[in-house]
Design a protein around this motif. Sequence first.
Motif, short mmCIF file in Angstrom:
data_model
loop_
_atom_site.label_atom_id
_atom_site.label_comp_id
_atom_site.label_asym_id
_atom_site.label_seq_id
_atom_site.Cartn_x
_atom_site.Cartn_y
_atom_site.Cartn_z
N GLU A 44 49.22 57.42 104.32
CA GLU A 44 48.25 58.01 104.24
C GLU A 44 47.82 59.06 104.40
O GLU A 44 47.68 59.59 103.19
CB GLU A 44 46.55 57.20 104.36
CG GLU A 44 46.67 56.03 103.46
CD GLU A 44 45.25 55.65 103.83
OE1 GLU A 44 44.57 56.47 104.03
OE2 GLU A 44 44.76 54.19 103.41
N ASN A 45 48.71 59.34 105.40
CA ASN A 45 48.76 61.15 106.17
C ASN A 45 49.46 62.07 105.09
O ASN A 45 49.30 63.04 104.96
CB ASN A 45 48.37 61.17 107.35
CG ASN A 45 49.83 60.60 108.13
OD1 ASN A 45 50.34 59.71 107.28
ND2 ASN A 45 50.51 61.75 108.86
N VAL A 46 50.18 61.58 104.46
CA VAL A 46 51.73 62.26 103.60
C VAL A 46 51.27 62.88 102.18
O VAL A 46 50.84 62.20 101.47
CB VAL A 46 52.85 61.91 103.33
CG1 VAL A 46 53.95 62.34 102.88
CG2 VAL A 46 53.62 60.46 104.74
N LYS A 47 51.45 64.21 102.80
CA LYS A 47 50.65 65.08 101.56
C LYS A 47 52.45 65.16 100.49
O LYS A 47 54.00 65.77 101.03
CB LYS A 47 50.20 66.03 101.97
CG LYS A 47 49.01 66.08 102.32
CD LYS A 47 48.52 67.58 102.97
CE LYS A 47 46.92 67.79 103.36
NZ LYS A 47 46.85 69.05 103.33
N ILE A 48 51.81 65.23 99.15
CA ILE A 48 52.87 65.36 97.79
C ILE A 48 52.39 66.40 97.63
O ILE A 48 51.33 66.71 96.79
CB ILE A 48 53.31 64.01 97.38
CG1 ILE A 48 53.01 63.10 97.67
CG2 ILE A 48 53.78 64.16 96.70
CD1 ILE A 48 53.13 61.93 97.79
N TYR A 49 53.59 66.72 97.13
CA TYR A 49 53.73 68.92 96.37
C TYR A 49 54.61 68.07 95.31
O TYR A 49 56.29 67.78 95.50
CB TYR A 49 54.36 69.81 96.54
CG TYR A 49 53.31 69.40 98.09
CD1 TYR A 49 52.11 70.97 97.63
CD2 TYR A 49 53.35 69.34 99.01
CE1 TYR A 49 51.07 71.38 98.45
CE2 TYR A 49 52.87 70.06 100.66
CZ TYR A 49 51.15 70.75 100.15
OH TYR A 49 50.53 71.30 100.99
N LEU A 50 54.33 68.19 94.35
CA LEU A 50 56.12 68.74 92.74
C LEU A 50 56.02 70.03 92.82
O LEU A 50 55.41 71.05 92.40
CB LEU A 50 54.85 68.20 92.10
CG LEU A 50 54.55 66.33 91.80
CD1 LEU A 50 53.71 66.39 90.58
CD2 LEU A 50 55.36 65.34 92.07
N VAL A 97 49.07 67.04 95.81
CA VAL A 97 47.77 68.37 95.92
C VAL A 97 48.78 68.73 94.61
O VAL A 97 47.42 69.88 94.91
CB VAL A 97 48.39 68.57 97.34
CG1 VAL A 97 47.60 70.57 97.69
CG2 VAL A 97 48.39 67.90 98.51
N LYS A 98 49.52 69.25 94.57
CA LYS A 98 48.89 70.59 93.62
C LYS A 98 51.25 70.90 92.95
O LYS A 98 51.93 70.44 93.41
CB LYS A 98 48.56 72.04 93.68
CG LYS A 98 49.58 72.59 95.05
CD LYS A 98 49.02 74.14 95.08
CE LYS A 98 49.87 75.61 96.09
NZ LYS A 98 49.49 75.89 96.70
N TRP A 99 51.32 71.46 92.14
CA TRP A 99 52.40 72.09 91.84
C TRP A 99 52.86 72.93 92.62
O TRP A 99 51.80 73.82 92.93
CB TRP A 99 52.73 72.34 90.49
CG TRP A 99 53.33 71.12 89.40
CD1 TRP A 99 52.06 70.85 89.09
CD2 TRP A 99 53.67 70.26 88.92
NE1 TRP A 99 51.90 69.08 88.07
CE2 TRP A 99 53.51 69.24 88.28
CE3 TRP A 99 55.20 70.95 89.44
CZ2 TRP A 99 54.42 68.52 87.63
CZ3 TRP A 99 56.25 69.42 88.61
CH2 TRP A 99 55.86 68.73 88.04
N ILE A 100 54.04 73.06 92.72
CA ILE A 100 55.01 74.37 93.64
C ILE A 100 55.88 74.78 93.38
O ILE A 100 56.68 74.40 92.84
CB ILE A 100 54.84 73.98 95.44
CG1 ILE A 100 55.20 73.12 95.60
CG2 ILE A 100 53.35 74.36 95.67
CD1 ILE A 100 55.80 72.50 97.20
#
Length: 160
Positions: A105-111, A146-149
Amino acid sequence: MSINRVREYLKKYDLDKEIKEFNVSSATVYEASLAIGCKEKDIAKTLSFLVEDNPILIVVRGDAKIDNIKYKKEFHKKAKMIPSDLLEEIIGHKAGGVCPFGVKENVKIYLDESLKTLKYFYPACGSSNSAIKMDVDTIEKIVNYVKWIDVCKIMEEENV
């Protein structure tokens, strides 16, 4: 086993039966491209980093590499990958099976924007011999990102 966690995660989206399991390793981009029968760029590799001791995942196309300048601009830190022997403890998947599905759960994901250049791509599914075919619309719907980067460079661009 993390493939079972991924299967449960994908079941919520009626995608669990789309997971492909291979009799050979798909742990690296090269091995995955051979197992699937696609180009290396079509593999969606999930890279894991620590940003101020917080785990993040960045999903990028297979032939992309982190551009250190872009990464530092985005995260205000130098890229620090999670050691492979700590991946399962921190992310929830072992090396070779790291993916944006069924993570802690604490892992942030970015694309990464590099994925948008592909019609389809193949992320792993929690094991070193699994993958699933996906497109941008699907990954956006099923991953709590979280968002596209834009933190990558495409390796073929360097050879131009």
